[in-house]
Design a protein around this motif. Structure first.
Motif, PDB file in Angstrom:
ATOM      1  N   SER A  35      30.154  48.625  47.063  1.00 45.82           N
ATOM      2  CA  SER A  35      31.620  48.575  47.119  1.00 45.82           C
ATOM      3  C   SER A  35      32.156  47.602  48.161  1.00 45.82           C
ATOM      4  CB  SER A  35      32.170  49.971  47.398  1.00 45.82           C
ATOM      5  OG  SER A  35      31.724  50.454  48.660  1.00 45.82           O
ATOM      6  N   TYR A  36      31.437  47.452  49.307  1.00 44.63           N
ATOM      7  CA  TYR A  36      31.980  46.586  50.363  1.00 44.63           C
ATOM      8  C   TYR A  36      32.180  45.150  49.906  1.00 44.63           C
ATOM      9  CZ  TYR A  36      32.509  43.780  54.522  1.00 44.63           C
ATOM     10  OH  TYR A  36      32.973  42.857  55.434  1.00 44.63           O
ATOM     11  N   PRO A  37      31.194  44.508  49.253  1.00 48.74           N
ATOM     12  CA  PRO A  37      31.439  43.138  48.793  1.00 48.74           C
ATOM     13  C   PRO A  37      32.631  43.033  47.843  1.00 48.74           C
ATOM     14  CG  PRO A  37      29.098  43.632  48.721  1.00 48.74           C
ATOM     15  CD  PRO A  37      29.799  44.918  48.996  1.00 48.74           C
ATOM     16  N   ILE A  38      32.789  44.041  46.978  1.00 49.80           N
ATOM     17  CA  ILE A  38      33.938  44.015  46.060  1.00 49.80           C
ATOM     18  C   ILE A  38      35.240  44.075  46.849  1.00 49.80           C
ATOM     19  CG2 ILE A  38      35.109  45.292  44.218  1.00 49.80           C
ATOM     20  CD1 ILE A  38      32.339  46.210  43.274  1.00 49.80           C
ATOM     21  N   TYR A  39      35.263  44.973  47.850  1.00 51.20           N
ATOM     22  CA  TYR A  39      36.461  45.097  48.681  1.00 51.20           C
ATOM     23  C   TYR A  39      36.731  43.812  49.463  1.00 51.20           C
ATOM     24  CZ  TYR A  39      39.386  46.350  52.653  1.00 51.20           C
ATOM     25  OH  TYR A  39      40.361  46.351  53.607  1.00 51.20           O
TER      26      TYR A  39
END
Length: 498
Positions: A35-39
């Motif tokens: 999720s972090y890269p997407i965010y």
């Protein structure tokens, strides 16, 4: 998941509690990694700003460039690739436009100040902020008002004999040596001047022709500043370093600070008839003892290496451009008949001298990187766009001054661009702010200008300077400031009158 069936037919989970905890942790970690890269790339408030993918995900590329001494080249390349606004780390935006100076550093009515990014600066040994690191705008203004009288034009006029004495001592040392390392000669001079001003006594570097242990520590510390910045940036690394810091490093920091304390205490106890720092500040009792020490230490670093650096770089570019050096030499020698005629007031009227120094501050700025600010609670608007609290913003000096969008022929040393040459009429001069702007701009700016004009003019008035210009000299590492290479220069005495 392991399970068993009871005598009543119910299914019972027999997985050990520790295994469940491990699975939960691994699951959360996997969720974060996905999720972090997407965010960061698509949902983050700064996601619309251009920049490299890795840079948007992590500060690691920036730290690597800093520690290798390659930050200035790296950041300049970032701007050349992505434009005048670059997201170079998850929460960091760099600008190269003139308006950014105003948006970041000025505090119009109704707007909160973009605060100092304290982690950028190495902490003082006693934990007390100085003029640069003071986080409170109110306290900063109070302390600045105390020191401001010592840097006024009236005070500078009183201090001029001090500057003249060391400028002449520099010339005398040049005559003795014949060939000098210009970087070293100028360091000796600026440190001796500032020590006399801040402590009431010289360090004796020009007379001894050598660095003292205390000054040598300053240079050794500068090289590790990026590593210190990285450690200070993260709470965990800061805590670990405080526990694991080698005793030798802790002792070096403490010894350096105590040297300042000893000299300041001596000066304040014994007094001085000279118009030095402590005779010129307001005796209001506003400063704490800790602020006295940390600001004295600040003046000894911010008011020495930066001036010597600019003068060394300007000397290099003048030697590299002999036609510019000749114009400046003719201006200085045509205006003055003796060394004693070269006063602060008279030197301030030399147009080409001022243009040469300003162009030096463009191609070889004393602070070649950037000094970040942090957006306050509630956010602020920078370059017409709202930014959330906690965003770090800055104008990168070298990237700004070497931008073709701001200056024509940006890599060339052309003093004429500051003198109305029509070839450079479209230069955006407001983008050039080497001393910053606003309420936190350089307090010693006027002192620096007087010192720069005096030292460079004395050298040119008394010597024909010659060197085998090394084209690679300007290709230097930067550890917050330039890691200057030696600049050997032969000084041919022309026998100028005293």
């Amino acid at each position: 998941m392991a399970s068993t069936q009871t005598s009543f037919g119910a299914i019972q989970d027999t997985t050990p509690p520790g295994a469940i905890t491990s699975k939960v942790i691994l699951g959360l970690l996997a969720l974060y990694l996905v999720s972090y890269p997407i965010y960061a790339l698509y949902l983050h408030p700064l996601s619309r700003y251009p920049g490299g993918t890795l840079e948007k995900l992590s500060r690691i590329p920036y730290w690597i460039a800093c520690i290798k001494g390659n930050q200035v080249k790296w950041m300049t390349a970032q701007h050349r690739k992505y434009g005048p606004t670059v997201r170079f780390a998850p929460n960091d935006i760099s600008y190269t436009e003139a308006q950014a100076w105003r948006d970041i550093n000025l505090v119009p009515k109704g707007k909160k100040e973009n605060g100092k990014e304290i982690r950028f600066h190495a902490p003082s040994a006693n934990g007390t902020p100085n003029l640069i690191t003071e986080p409170s705008a109110v306290r900063h203004a109070t302390v600045r008002r105390v020191f401001a009288p010592a840097f006024s034009e009236k005070a500078l006029k009183q201090q001029e004999p001090l500057f003249q004495y060391y400028a002449d001592l520099m010339v005398a040392r040049g005559r003795r040596k014949g060939t000098v390392n210009m970087a070293e000669l100028l360091n000796f001079t600026t440190f001796d001047v500032m020590a006399e001003f801040a402590f009431g006594e010289s360090l004796g570097l020009l007379e001894k022709d050598a660095y003292s242990d205390w000054v040598a520590t300053v240079f050794n510390t500068l090289i590790v500043l990026p590593a210190i910045q990285m450690i200070e940036f993260y709470p965990l690394s800061r805590k670990l370093f405080s526990l694991l810091e080698p005793k030798s490093v802790a002792k070096m920091r403490l010894d350096h600070f105590n040297h300042t304390v000893t000299r300041v205490d001596k000066r304040l106890k014994e007094g001085s008839p000279k118009p030095d720092l402590w005779n010129l500040v307001e005796e209001s009792g506003v400063l704490t003892t800790g602020e006295i020490y940390t600001n004295a230490e600040l003046f000894m670093t911010a008011g020495t290496e930066t001036t010597a650096s600019l003068l060394t770089g300007t000397t290099y570019y003048l030697l590299k451009n002999p036609d510019k050096l000749k114009i400046l030499t003719d201006e200085i020698r045509g205006r003055f008949k003796s060394n004693k005629d070269m006063t602060f007031e008279a030197l301030g009227q030399l147009d080409y001298l001022n243009a040469c120094l300003r162009e030096g501050l463009r191609v070889y700025p004393s602070i070649p990187s950037a000094i970040p600010r942090e957006i306050p609670e509630g956010g602020n608007v920078i370059m017409g766009k709202w930014l959330p609290a906690g965003t770090r913003v800055s104008v990168h000096q070298t990237a700004t001054y070497r931008s073709p969008a701001n200056f024509k022929n940006p890599d060339d040393y052309v003093p004429e661009r500051w003198l109305g040459d029509p070839t450079y009429k479209d230069d955006i001069r407001e983008a050039h702010q080497p001393f910053s702007i606003g309420t936190r701009n350089c307090l010693g700016m006027n002192m620096a200008w007087h010192e720069m004009r005096l030292l460079l003019s004395k050298l040119i008035f008394n010597f024909d300077m010659k060197t085998e210009v090394d084209e690679s000299w300007s290709d230097q590492n930067v550890f917050v400031i330039w890691d200057r290479k030696p600049l050997p220069v032969t000084l041919e005495d022309i026998g100028a009158p005293a």
